[in-house]
Design a protein around this motif. Structure first.
Motif, mmCIF file in Angstrom:
data_model
loop_
_atom_site.group_PDB
_atom_site.id
_atom_site.type_symbol
_atom_site.label_atom_id
_atom_site.label_comp_id
_atom_site.label_asym_id
_atom_site.label_seq_id
_atom_site.Cartn_x
_atom_site.Cartn_y
_atom_site.Cartn_z
ATOM 1 N N ASP A 209 7.789 -12.424 6.249
ATOM 2 C CA ASP A 209 8.837 -12.577 5.237
ATOM 3 C C ASP A 209 8.718 -11.482 4.173
ATOM 4 O OD1 ASP A 209 6.856 -13.329 3.432
ATOM 5 O OD2 ASP A 209 7.235 -15.468 3.673
ATOM 6 N N GLY A 210 9.736 -11.410 3.330
ATOM 7 C CA GLY A 210 9.822 -10.338 2.349
ATOM 8 C C GLY A 210 8.591 -10.233 1.458
ATOM 9 N N GLN A 211 8.053 -11.377 1.052
ATOM 10 C CA GLN A 211 6.904 -11.383 0.142
ATOM 11 C C GLN A 211 5.644 -10.854 0.839
ATOM 12 O OE1 GLN A 211 5.851 -15.280 -1.234
ATOM 13 N NE2 GLN A 211 5.202 -14.542 -3.246
ATOM 14 N N THR A 212 5.468 -11.262 2.091
ATOM 15 C CA THR A 212 4.319 -10.791 2.885
ATOM 16 C C THR A 212 4.410 -9.279 3.079
ATOM 17 O OG1 THR A 212 4.364 -12.903 4.047
ATOM 18 C CG2 THR A 212 3.097 -11.137 5.076
ATOM 19 N N ILE A 213 5.618 -8.794 3.373
ATOM 20 C CA ILE A 213 5.819 -7.353 3.562
ATOM 21 C C ILE A 213 5.490 -6.612 2.265
ATOM 22 C CG2 ILE A 213 7.498 -5.527 4.089
ATOM 23 C CD1 ILE A 213 9.097 -7.702 5.659
ATOM 24 N N GLN A 214 6.008 -7.124 1.143
ATOM 25 C CA GLN A 214 5.806 -6.442 -0.140
ATOM 26 C C GLN A 214 4.320 -6.320 -0.479
ATOM 27 O OE1 GLN A 214 8.111 -4.742 -1.599
ATOM 28 N NE2 GLN A 214 6.734 -4.044 -3.213
ATOM 29 N N ARG A 215 3.574 -7.393 -0.220
ATOM 30 C CA ARG A 215 2.120 -7.354 -0.508
ATOM 31 C C ARG A 215 1.428 -6.303 0.352
ATOM 32 N NH1 ARG A 215 2.052 -13.161 -1.060
ATOM 33 N NH2 ARG A 215 1.507 -13.288 1.149
ATOM 34 N N ARG A 216 1.813 -6.232 1.628
ATOM 35 C CA ARG A 216 1.195 -5.267 2.547
ATOM 36 C C ARG A 216 1.574 -3.837 2.147
ATOM 37 N NH1 ARG A 216 -2.626 -3.422 4.320
ATOM 38 N NH2 ARG A 216 -2.749 -2.519 6.393
ATOM 39 N N VAL A 217 2.832 -3.648 1.760
ATOM 40 C CA VAL A 217 3.296 -2.321 1.333
ATOM 41 C C VAL A 217 2.498 -1.867 0.106
ATOM 42 C CG1 VAL A 217 5.258 -1.075 0.320
ATOM 43 C CG2 VAL A 217 5.610 -2.522 2.329
ATOM 44 N N GLU A 218 2.244 -2.789 -0.812
ATOM 45 C CA GLU A 218 1.461 -2.442 -2.007
ATOM 46 C C GLU A 218 0.056 -1.998 -1.638
ATOM 47 O OE1 GLU A 218 1.768 -5.859 -4.609
ATOM 48 O OE2 GLU A 218 3.929 -5.512 -4.832
ATOM 49 N N SER A 219 -0.555 -2.653 -0.647
ATOM 50 C CA SER A 219 -1.927 -2.247 -0.316
ATOM 51 C C SER A 219 -1.938 -0.938 0.482
ATOM 52 C CB SER A 219 -2.711 -3.372 0.370
ATOM 53 O OG SER A 219 -2.225 -3.594 1.644
ATOM 54 N N LEU A 220 -0.907 -0.674 1.279
ATOM 55 C CA LEU A 220 -0.800 0.642 1.940
ATOM 56 C C LEU A 220 -0.655 1.736 0.885
ATOM 57 C CD1 LEU A 220 1.687 -0.036 4.895
ATOM 58 C CD2 LEU A 220 -0.761 0.441 5.093
ATOM 59 N N ALA A 221 0.163 1.468 -0.124
ATOM 60 C CA ALA A 221 0.384 2.452 -1.192
ATOM 61 C C ALA A 221 -0.923 2.728 -1.926
ATOM 62 C CB ALA A 221 1.452 1.943 -2.157
ATOM 63 N N ALA A 222 -1.729 1.693 -2.144
ATOM 64 C CA ALA A 222 -3.016 1.870 -2.836
ATOM 65 C C ALA A 222 -3.945 2.749 -2.001
ATOM 66 C CB ALA A 222 -3.651 0.507 -3.105
ATOM 67 N N GLU A 223 -3.944 2.538 -0.670
ATOM 68 C CA GLU A 223 -4.767 3.383 0.225
ATOM 69 C C GLU A 223 -4.319 4.839 0.141
ATOM 70 O OE1 GLU A 223 -5.585 2.447 4.452
ATOM 71 O OE2 GLU A 223 -4.770 0.474 3.994
ATOM 72 N N ILE A 224 -3.006 5.055 0.167
ATOM 73 C CA ILE A 224 -2.462 6.418 0.112
ATOM 74 C C ILE A 224 -2.825 7.081 -1.213
ATOM 75 C CG2 ILE A 224 -0.283 7.735 -0.003
ATOM 76 C CD1 ILE A 224 0.821 5.785 2.122
ATOM 77 N N GLU A 225 -2.690 6.320 -2.298
ATOM 78 C CA GLU A 225 -3.032 6.847 -3.623
ATOM 79 C C GLU A 225 -4.484 7.297 -3.683
ATOM 80 O OE1 GLU A 225 -0.452 4.162 -6.421
ATOM 81 O OE2 GLU A 225 -2.459 4.413 -7.249
ATOM 82 N N ARG A 226 -5.349 6.490 -3.096
ATOM 83 C CA ARG A 226 -6.785 6.803 -3.088
ATOM 84 C C ARG A 226 -7.042 8.058 -2.241
ATOM 85 N NH1 ARG A 226 -9.243 2.527 0.067
ATOM 86 N NH2 ARG A 226 -8.911 4.069 1.702
ATOM 87 N N ASP A 227 -6.431 8.110 -1.046
ATOM 88 C CA ASP A 227 -6.683 9.227 -0.118
ATOM 89 C C ASP A 227 -6.063 10.548 -0.591
ATOM 90 O OD1 ASP A 227 -7.918 7.328 1.417
ATOM 91 O OD2 ASP A 227 -6.332 7.189 2.924
#
Ligand code: IMP
Ligand code: MG
Length: 181
Positions: free
Chosen positions: A12-30
């Motif tokens: 669902d939308g909320q699950t996707i949003q949470r996952r997108v946020e953690s992908l973004a955090a990984e990208i920011e770090r890398d």
């Protein structure tokens, strides 16, 4: 109300949003200290890309590549046509390809080859969905949102015959919609 052609909701939308946020955090770090170029593969990645880049707090550029890889709507032909190329050169850039779903891998393997020849500083793949059981071409995605079963998925940018992209969740499409008996 869920669309009548939908079998069930997978994410669902909320699950996707949470996952997108953690992908973004990984990208920011890398990519700290860098200014990556996000390349969205049209059309399927447009919603994912929009949500992802709004969570990445780095200077960045955004470009789009439109390809068509399918003869029919739900099976790959292995032939990739570039319908719209990038607006700018990518030599020396840190490029992150953003894709909706990695299925056979034919599309991304073609795109990786094409972009690697343009000498970027680095080239990586961020895919929202991955169907590893369907892989035909070896492709490594550095960032993967969710691994999914071998079912036809629509919503959150993903289509069948250009429909259903606007459904906010990722859903399994009813088989009778895409299978002719
Ligand atoms: P591949 O070349 O087989 O990896 O195909 C990747 C492309 O096929 C994706 O960018 C999608 O456009 C499309 N695709 C593959 N599986 C699905 C699906 O389950 N739903 C919607 N599109 C899909
Ligand atoms: Mg598509």
């Amino acid at each position: 109300m869920i669309h009548p052609d939908i079998e069930r909701i997978l994410f669902d939308g909320q699950t996707i949003q949470r996952r997108v946020e953690s992908l973004a955090a990984e990208i920011e770090r890398d990519y700290g200290g860098k200014a990556p170029l996000f390349v969205g593969i049209l059309k399927g990645s447009f919603i994912f890309l929009a949500d992802l880049v709004r969570c990445v707090e780095l200077p960045c550029d955004i470009d789009f590549l439109a390809v068509s890889s399918y003869g029919k709507e739900s099976e790959t032909t292995g032939t990739v046509r570039v319908l719209k190329d990038l607006d700018s050169g990518i030599a020396g850039r840190d490029v992150i390809i953003v894709e909706d779903i990695l299925d056979s891998g034919m599309t991304l393997s073609y795109i990786m080859n094409m972009l690697q020849n343009r000498q970027p500083a680095s080239l990586s793949i961020c895919t929202l969905l991955d169907k590893p059981s369907r892989r035909k071409a070896p492709v490594f995605a550095r960032y993967v949102g969710f691994q999914t079963p071998d079912e036809f998925l629509v919503g959150y940018g993903l289509d069948y015959s250009d429909r259903y992209r606007n459904i906010p969740s990722i859903c399994v499409l009813k088989r009778e919609i895409y299978e002719t008996v």
